[in-house]
Write an enzyme that holds these catalytic residues in place. Structure first.
Site: not given
Length: 351
Positions: A139, A164
């Site tokens: 990501s 995350y």
């Protein structure tokens, strides 16, 4: 690994796509099937967002005779080992994860289960059952508090601002260690704000569209002073399919500077998957209003914990290695998304 030989192997043996009922996994599996490849799709159909949308995606994939679905949790070690032993996948496209920056603040254990333990089970499956190439989702969140733009895979990424992001950076390090120790070719993909038809309902363009259609306010964090490198889903799947046969070789740079990625000769790569053009959030809202023919009710809000003001992908290595250049402008991408949204939810053109 000889790329032509890997392509020959995959013409018969199935490719594993994890997260097949998710947004990027669905599009990737569907495109693989369109190219005549066999696909095993894995998903646990969790309720992070509306499972009805996941089932609708899955029903499309199930229409293809070359598709087989496995409802399995990544963190279930025994089930994952049986799956790998049964199919001995020549290539794995690992797109399943617990997503969401803000969700990770309130539900940290979900990220440890899916993104850490689950990813370890994928790595172990690849290790013990002769996978020839693991492609996995990372990501743009790994860039965290970095301020140098555009973000490059040679930048240091040691300041994540959410759990995350930290879990995705951990995936990159875990993959590198398996590439180094067991010679498993791995390719990590740092996705930048992917959007398009069948998208995730928790992402900005989907959220804004739903709110505008329903006459509810849209929340613009940091008072709308944000920029994002929005990447259309078709550009993403084009890259993934090109990368399947672009197997990293030992001796390549793994994607980190300062010696970390240069050490050894691990067959590992990391790429930014972005549009290389950050868009002002207020411009994106204006494009969406124009596509919908409706004006948004705007609610300005402060910056959210774990968020960043700007993302901007350096994709020079994709251009060099694959000849890749994104084709979809934000205007065209939003128009295509709105057309899908109207059709999927049974809305007339005049909302």
């Amino acid at each position: 690994m000889d790329r032509g030989r890997l392509g020959d192997m995959m013409s018969d043996q199935p490719i594993l796509v994890t997260g097949a009922a998710g947004f990027i996994g669905f599009h990737t599996a569907r495109q693989l099937l369109a190219e005549g490849r066999n696909v095993v799709g894995l998903d646990n159909l969790d309720r992070y967002y509306d499972p009805v949308l996941k089932e609708a995606r899955l029903n499309i994939l199930r229409q293809a005779p070359r598709f087989c679905f496995e409802q399995t949790d990544l963190a279930d070690r025994a089930s994952m080992d049986r799956l790998f032993a049964r199919h001995r996948f020549p290539a794995v496209i690992h797109l399943a994860a617990q997503a969401g920056v803000r969700h990770s603040i309130d539900h940290p254990h979900a990220y440890a289960d899916a993104n850490l333990e689950g990813f370890l089970n994928v790595l172990e499956g690849c290790r013990h059952h002769q996978c020839r190439h693991l492609i996995y989702a990372s990501s743009s969140s790994v860039y965290g508090a970095n301020t140098k733009l555009p973000f490059s895979v040679t930048d240091k990424v040691d300041r994540p601002v959410s759990l995350y992001a930290a879990s995705k950076r951990a995936n990159e390090l875990m993959a590198y260690s398996y590439s180094h120790l067991y010679r498993i070719p791995t390719t990590g993909l740092r996705f930048f704000t992917v959007y398009g038809p069948w998208g995730r309902p928790d992402m900005a363009i989907f959220l804004f569209t739903k709110a505008i259609v329903e006459g509810r306010p849209i929340r613009l964090f940091n008072h709308g002073k944000m920029r994002r490198d929005f990447t259309y889903i078709d550009d993403v799947t084009r890259v993934i399919l090109k990368l399947i046969d672009h197997v990293p070789q030992g001796g390549q740079v793994a994607g980190e500077s300062g010696g970390e990625g240069q050490a050894g000769s691990a067959p590992a790569r990391i790429y930014n998957i972005g549009n290389h053009r950050p868009e002002q959030l207020m411009h994106v809202v204006a494009v969406l209003e124009n596509a919908l023919g409706l004006e948004a009710v705007k609610e300005m809000a402060p910056m959210q914990p774990g968020d960043v003001m700007e993302t901007f992908a350096d994709i020079d290595d994709l251009k060099r290695d694959l000849g890749f250049a994104p084709k979809t402008s934000i205007e065209d991408g939003i128009r295509l998304f709105v057309a899908w949204y109207r059709d999927h939810y049974g809305l007339t053109t005049e909302v």
